[in-house]
Design a protein around this motif. Structure first.
Motif, PDB file in Angstrom:
ATOM      1  N   ARG A  92       0.838  -1.188   0.000  1.00  0.00           N
ATOM      2  CA  ARG A  92       0.000   0.000   0.000  1.00  0.00           C
ATOM      3  C   ARG A  92       0.881   1.249   0.000  1.00  0.00           C
ATOM      4  N   ASP A  93       0.337   2.298  -0.589  1.00  0.00           N
ATOM      5  CA  ASP A  93       1.024   3.588  -0.590  1.00  0.00           C
ATOM      6  C   ASP A  93      -0.036   4.664  -0.374  1.00  0.00           C
ATOM      7  N   TRP A  97      -0.856   2.554  -4.416  1.00  0.00           N
ATOM      8  CA  TRP A  97      -0.045   1.341  -4.458  1.00  0.00           C
ATOM      9  C   TRP A  97       1.404   1.675  -4.748  1.00  0.00           C
ATOM     10  N   LEU A  98       2.298   0.862  -4.223  1.00  0.00           N
ATOM     11  CA  LEU A  98       3.720   0.949  -4.545  1.00  0.00           C
ATOM     12  C   LEU A  98       4.131  -0.390  -5.144  1.00  0.00           C
ATOM     13  N   ARG A 100       7.184  -2.476  -6.813  1.00  0.00           N
ATOM     14  CA  ARG A 100       8.621  -2.584  -7.101  1.00  0.00           C
ATOM     15  C   ARG A 100       8.827  -3.863  -7.898  1.00  0.00           C
ATOM     16  N   THR A 160      10.388   1.265  -9.754  1.00  0.00           N
ATOM     17  CA  THR A 160       9.537   1.632  -8.629  1.00  0.00           C
ATOM     18  C   THR A 160       8.432   2.512  -9.175  1.00  0.00           C
ATOM     19  N   ARG A 162       4.636   4.191  -8.523  1.00  0.00           N
ATOM     20  CA  ARG A 162       3.584   4.558  -7.574  1.00  0.00           C
ATOM     21  C   ARG A 162       2.289   4.802  -8.343  1.00  0.00           C
ATOM     22  N   ASP A 164      -2.069   5.644  -8.060  1.00  0.00           N
ATOM     23  CA  ASP A 164      -3.122   6.151  -7.192  1.00  0.00           C
ATOM     24  C   ASP A 164      -4.158   5.057  -6.953  1.00  0.00           C
ATOM     25  N   ARG A 170       1.407   7.568 -10.842  1.00  0.00           N
ATOM     26  CA  ARG A 170       1.753   8.858 -10.221  1.00  0.00           C
ATOM     27  C   ARG A 170       3.210   9.196 -10.420  1.00  0.00           C
ATOM     28  N   SER A 171       4.091   8.210 -10.296  1.00  0.00           N
ATOM     29  CA  SER A 171       5.525   8.474 -10.458  1.00  0.00           C
ATOM     30  C   SER A 171       6.242   7.189 -10.830  1.00  0.00           C
TER      31      SER A 171
END
Length: 489
Positions: A92-93, A97-98, A100, A160, A162, A164, A170-171
């Motif tokens: 979770r982020d 979400w994160l 990797r 990596t 990220r 939403d 997002r990144s």
């Protein structure tokens, strides 16, 4: 779900995703099966690696300075795999979400212009035969020093990403790093754990995120056929048979992580004006219209305003009419290619199957193009120009990969055709239950209920999605040819 259809349909399989074949019996003195080595030789598949290539592959990779071994990555692959390209960790982020995603860093070992590089260009990709695989790189590298084997410190390109809460990017960060996979997991055990709610922490969120990304793909207009794959498999008795297999849910969810990475890779390269995309033009309007007109006859609902991807996603996996509809929908996905560019973006940047620009970057141990696309992405992410040797190699890669794809498809088709003819040899005149999946005039394609054979069939009155009785009129092992006719013709 029809119990009658379950007993006969080649795609009505178990939840495990491995279809239940009814294996034919052969006499004790029957030959062991098709000679797949002869097929590989026919299509000039490279076998042994030259000594200079083996020597280069034996050099230990130089590990990057950045240490990401604290990331608890795991690999998820078919049982018994050794060429492990990808390792994943999800968490979770905030509300999002994160992700990797570590990809084997083949570029840390294989340099443009080296003997290893030249041999990889000659092969193009790992080729899988029923009796083994012909690897892109020497096994000491692809199944050893560069493979993301559990418990081993390895060089990786670490993505990596990220997202939403809706799965939108997002990144993105990408860099070379040392990684260590914690476990090598196989699809069947992961599916069982997903069903039981006991997935290990690194992939505990895979079902939730996988489903979210699947739905986002449909919303983008992605077209996924989901057609069962015909596979040659070894029997317990040491012979061969054919089965029809569809992906397990966890395979689809895992693929969504790979597709996500390919999408962000394409965006990086398009933003920099240099790279290598995997492209597929949009379906032609006339093909979509033809499919829409066919839908009612095959019991397929096509709601107003729905695209073909959403219609396909809603199909029943065991309805024979829907299986025929999937076959007809293959006309939507024509013209896949690799597209290199340096400067202005190409005219065609999207991939209709993905519903977005897309690049192959997640299987460099098994596919040549991925190493070069990854090298471009690593340079762009670091704010520098790609290596001149990498850049110079891009224009020739589409032709190299197209030739490799053609050879791979030819070998795979020949292996299936040879097995079909071998399984049916000596049975001319016998009748079989089958389903019609494709028709043109008085000829079509049928799929047998047992064994999972697809073949041409002639006869009046063939209707897509219908069940028929067919008679075998030819099973020529030398020509790898099988033909049927409708009973009554």
């Amino acid at each position: 779900m029809s119990s009658t259809w379950n007993e006969t349909a080649p795609w009505a399989g178990r939840r495990s995703g491995v279809w239940d074949p009814v294996l034919p019996r052969w006499p004790d003195d029957a030959p062991p099966g098709p000679d797949f080595a002869v097929i590989r030789a026919e299509f000039d598949v490279p076998e042994d690696f030259p000594p200079e290539v083996l020597a280069e592959a034996a050099r230990p990779p130089v590990l990057p300075d950045e240490d990401a071994t604290a990331v608890e990555l795991v690999t998820v692959d078919p049982p018994g795999s050794r060429d492990l390209d990808q390792a994943v960790h999800l968490q979770r982020d905030g509300a999002g979400w994160l992700v990797r995603y570590a990809i084997a860093d083949v570029g840390a070992v294989v340099r443009p212009g080296s003997a290893l590089d030249a041999e990889a260009h000659r092969r193009g990709q790992t080729l899988y035969s029923p009796d083994g695989r012909t690897p892109l790189h020497p096994p000491g590298l692809s199944e050893g020093a560069a493979s993301l084997l559990a418990g081993q410190e390895r060089a990786a390109a670490l993505w990596t990403v990220r997202l939403d809460g809706d799965g939108a990017v997002r990144s993105v960060d990408l860099r070379r790093a040392r990684v260590r996979s914690r476990a090598q997991l196989a699809y069947p055990e992961v599916q069982a754990a997903a069903d039981a709610g006991t997935l290990p922490e690194p992939i505990a969120l895979l079902p939730e995120l996988g489903r979210l990304l699947e739905e986002a793909a449909v919303a983008r207009g992605a077209v996924e056929l989901g057609t069962p794959e015909q596979q040659v498999v070894r029997t317990d008795a040491g012979g061969w048979t054919l089965v029809s297999r569809s992906d397990l849910p966890v395979e689809r969810w895992n693929a969504e992580i790979s597709l996500l990475t390919g999408r962000v890779a394409a965006d990086l390269m398009l933003g920099a004006g240099v790279g290598l995309l995997r492209t597929l033009p949009p379906a032609r309007a006339e093909d979509v219209d033809r499919l829409r007109r066919l839908a009612p006859a095959l019991g397929v609902a096509w709601p107003d305003g729905a695209g073909p991807g959403r219609v396909l996603a809603a199909l029943d996996g065991v309805d024979p009419r829907h299986a025929a509809f999937r076959e007809e929908a293959a006309t939507l996905l024509r013209g896949a290619a690799y597209t290199a560019f340096d400067g202005a973006p190409p005219e065609q940047t999207g991939h209709a199957g993905v519903g977005a620009p897309y690049a192959h970057v997640t299987a460099p141990l098994r596919r040549l193009a991925d190493r070069f696309a990854t090298e471009v992405c690593l340079a762009v992410a670091a704010g520098r120009e790609p290596d001149p040797a990498v850049r110079a190699a891009l224009p020739a890669l589409p032709a190299t990969m197209a030739a490799s794809d053609r050879r791979t498809r030819a070998v795979e088709r020949a292996a299936v055709d040879a097995t079909e003819a071998w399984l049916l040899a000596g049975r001319t005149g016998e009748e079989f239950a089958a389903v019609v999946v494709d028709v043109e005039d008085d000829r079509g394609t049928v799929v047998l209920a047992e064994p999972a054979i697809r073949a041409r069939c002639s006869g009046a009155g063939l209707v897509p999605g219908s069940r028929v009785r067919v008679r075998l009129v030819e099973a020529d092992v030398a020509r790898r040819s099988v033909r049927f006719t409708v009973v009554g013709d």
